[in-house]
Write an enzyme that holds these catalytic residues in place. Structure first.
Site, mmCIF file in Angstrom:
data_model
loop_
_atom_site.group_PDB
_atom_site.id
_atom_site.type_symbol
_atom_site.label_atom_id
_atom_site.label_comp_id
_atom_site.label_asym_id
_atom_site.label_seq_id
_atom_site.Cartn_x
_atom_site.Cartn_y
_atom_site.Cartn_z
ATOM 1 N N ASN A 82 0.864 -1.181 0.000
ATOM 2 C CA ASN A 82 0.000 0.000 0.000
ATOM 3 C C ASN A 82 0.901 1.231 0.000
ATOM 4 O O ASN A 82 1.542 1.526 1.000
ATOM 5 C CB ASN A 82 -0.892 -0.047 1.259
ATOM 6 C CG ASN A 82 -1.764 1.189 1.392
ATOM 7 O OD1 ASN A 82 -1.830 2.015 0.474
ATOM 8 N ND2 ASN A 82 -2.428 1.322 2.534
ATOM 9 N N LYS A 84 0.110 4.261 -0.127
ATOM 10 C CA LYS A 84 -0.534 5.409 0.546
ATOM 11 C C LYS A 84 -0.332 6.668 -0.313
ATOM 12 O O LYS A 84 -0.417 6.560 -1.536
ATOM 13 C CB LYS A 84 0.005 5.551 1.966
ATOM 14 C CG LYS A 84 -0.127 4.236 2.754
ATOM 15 C CD LYS A 84 0.136 4.357 4.208
ATOM 16 C CE LYS A 84 -0.030 2.997 4.873
ATOM 17 N NZ LYS A 84 0.081 3.031 6.312
ATOM 18 N N HIS A 166 -9.369 0.824 5.432
ATOM 19 C CA HIS A 166 -8.052 1.055 6.044
ATOM 20 C C HIS A 166 -8.209 2.000 7.238
ATOM 21 O O HIS A 166 -9.004 2.941 7.195
ATOM 22 C CB HIS A 166 -7.080 1.652 5.013
ATOM 23 C CG HIS A 166 -5.668 1.617 5.500
ATOM 24 N ND1 HIS A 166 -5.176 2.542 6.405
ATOM 25 C CD2 HIS A 166 -4.657 0.744 5.256
ATOM 26 C CE1 HIS A 166 -3.907 2.239 6.671
ATOM 27 N NE2 HIS A 166 -3.569 1.154 5.993
ATOM 28 N N GLU A 168 -6.525 4.380 8.252
ATOM 29 C CA GLU A 168 -6.319 5.813 7.961
ATOM 30 C C GLU A 168 -7.555 6.421 7.316
ATOM 31 O O GLU A 168 -7.870 7.588 7.537
ATOM 32 C CB GLU A 168 -5.071 5.980 7.067
ATOM 33 C CG GLU A 168 -3.793 5.790 7.884
ATOM 34 C CD GLU A 168 -2.624 5.199 7.102
ATOM 35 O OE1 GLU A 168 -2.651 5.232 5.856
ATOM 36 O OE2 GLU A 168 -1.694 4.674 7.748
ATOM 37 N N GLU A 238 -4.904 -5.368 10.459
ATOM 38 C CA GLU A 238 -3.883 -4.337 10.643
ATOM 39 C C GLU A 238 -4.094 -3.659 11.999
ATOM 40 O O GLU A 238 -4.907 -2.727 12.112
ATOM 41 C CB GLU A 238 -3.984 -3.285 9.530
ATOM 42 C CG GLU A 238 -3.708 -3.832 8.152
ATOM 43 C CD GLU A 238 -3.132 -2.768 7.210
ATOM 44 O OE1 GLU A 238 -2.139 -3.054 6.567
ATOM 45 O OE2 GLU A 238 -3.674 -1.645 7.162
ATOM 46 N N GLY A 244 2.957 1.967 10.806
ATOM 47 C CA GLY A 244 3.903 3.087 10.714
ATOM 48 C C GLY A 244 4.655 3.376 11.996
ATOM 49 O O GLY A 244 5.264 4.441 12.139
ATOM 50 N N SER A 284 3.961 -2.372 10.001
ATOM 51 C CA SER A 284 5.429 -2.339 10.129
ATOM 52 C C SER A 284 6.136 -3.594 9.624
ATOM 53 O O SER A 284 7.196 -3.961 10.137
ATOM 54 C CB SER A 284 5.830 -2.051 11.589
ATOM 55 O OG SER A 284 5.345 -0.792 11.987
HETATM 56 O O1 LIG Z 1 -0.987 0.507 6.792
HETATM 57 C C1 LIG Z 1 -0.261 -0.361 6.381
HETATM 58 C C2 LIG Z 1 -0.559 -1.107 5.142
HETATM 59 O O2 LIG Z 1 -1.844 -0.825 4.712
HETATM 60 C C3 LIG Z 1 0.979 -0.708 7.094
HETATM 61 O O3 LIG Z 1 1.830 0.362 7.032
HETATM 62 P P1 LIG Z 1 3.358 0.191 7.536
HETATM 63 O O4 LIG Z 1 3.874 -1.059 6.919
HETATM 64 O O5 LIG Z 1 4.057 1.413 7.061
HETATM 65 O O6 LIG Z 1 3.291 0.076 9.018
#
Ligand SMILES: O=C(CO)COP(=O)(O)O
Length: 337
Positions: A82, A84, A166, A168, A238, A244, A284
């Protein structure tokens, strides 16, 4: 002449005497020799057999160790990236797309920002699947500034997946359960596979309500989704606190949560849905933790954020150790026929 023949006669008759003192080979010596030869042959055969048994045992042990050390889920693995809101320019997105490598025996998917989808579709390896990070399902077209609809995604080449739910999107863009359910429904109706993200916050994790939070998010997002449609759903667990932050959920904890999600699917649908639905872990993920995660029997892949922005690192993650998974799947297919 006569003397020599009488000598040989004497010798041959004397050799039949068990304790003959004449220096010739007695019957008992010959029998001892034979026995000795027999014993040494027996010992040789025993050593050869032992050698074979030890080699076989070592091979079986190596096979078992190798199986245990590799990917253990019966489902085809997925490694998804992803991106982002990255990278910052279209040129960088193209460079990243060009550097992506498909890895044999696993599905590799990337979710670039929608504005790069076209360029990534042109440049990325044909065996890398593409997905959209979000979609607007309010309408197919019209006065929805900034939105991208399902037909728009459908008109793009090579887009197979839509990411839904997601954390976010939930926290920064106010996507609630109803909005997520509508996106899942829309994605399925439009012929996409939906990658549905669920997961608990740090506070919920500390309160020990992870399973309940995941079960609720799962139930709400999948409301109205039939068992047949579940073939086009991939679930991504997740944990919000792992996204992150560099904090990876320990593999055994993730396995426990995945198993509980699978139990929910079994209770809601049936064993066939539960056993075939792929559940990915996200949060992560990096090359140093991938093998530990992929060894868990209910972890069918990963959804990678930050580490997917570097093609080499993402490639390392995608090249996780599969052990004998492919051999086992091949044998299973052969014997099922
Ligand atoms: O949100 C994520 C994948 O959708 C995970 O992000 P990270 O791997 O940067 O922690």
């Amino acid at each position: 002449m006569g003397g020599s023949s009488s000598k040989s006669l004497a010798k041959s008759s004397c050799c039949r005497i068990a304790h003959c003192q004449c220096g010739c080979e007695s019957a008992s010596q010959r029998s001892n020799k034979l026995q000795h030869r027999h014993q040494s042959w027996n010992a040789k055969a025993a050593y050869t057999l032992l050698g074979r048994v030890v080699t076989m045992a070592a091979l079986i042990a190596a096979l078992m160790l190798s199986t245990a050390a590799g990917y253990s889920s019966p489902r085809a693995p997925v490694v998804a990236g992803n991106w982002k809101m990255n990278p910052s320019t279209s040129a960088e997105a193209v460079a990243l797309a060009e550097a992506l490598e498909a890895v044999d025996g696993r599905e590799v998917v990337v979710f670039p920002p929608t504005c790069y989808l076209d360029a990534v579709a042109t440049k990325a390896n044909k065996n890398v699947a593409l997905g959209a990070q979000d979609v607007c399902v309010l309408a197919e077209s019209g006065a929805y500034t900034g939105a991208v609809s399902l037909p728009m995604l459908k008109s793009m080449p090579r887009v197979d997946y839509v990411l839904c739910g997601h954390s976010e999107r939930r926290s920064l863009f106010s996507d609630d359960d109803d909005a997520i359910r509508a996106k899942v429904r829309g994605a399925l109706d439009a012929g996409f596979a939906a990658m549905l993200c669920i997961g608990e916050t740090q506070q919920e994790y500390e309160l020990g309500v992870t399973d309940d939070v995941c079960a609720l998010q799962l139930a709400k997002a999948l409301e109205g989704v039939t068992a047949a449609e579940m073939a086009n759903i991939v679930v991504a667990y997740e944990p919000v606190w792992a996204i992150g932050t560099g904090l990876v959920c320990p593999a055994d904890v993730a396995q426990r949560v995945h198993s509980s999600i699978r139990q929910r699917l079994r209770a809601t649908y049936d064993s066939s849905v539960a056993d075939s639905c792929r559940i990915l872990y996200g949060g992560s993920v990096n090359p140093s933790v991938i093998d530990g995660l992929m060894r868990q029997s209910d972890i069918d892949g990963v959804l990678v954020g930050g580490a997917s922005l570097d093609a080499a690192t993402f490639g390392q993650i995608a090249s996780f150790h599969t052990g004998w998974w492919r051999t086992r799947s091949f044998l299973k297919k052969v014997f099922r026929r």
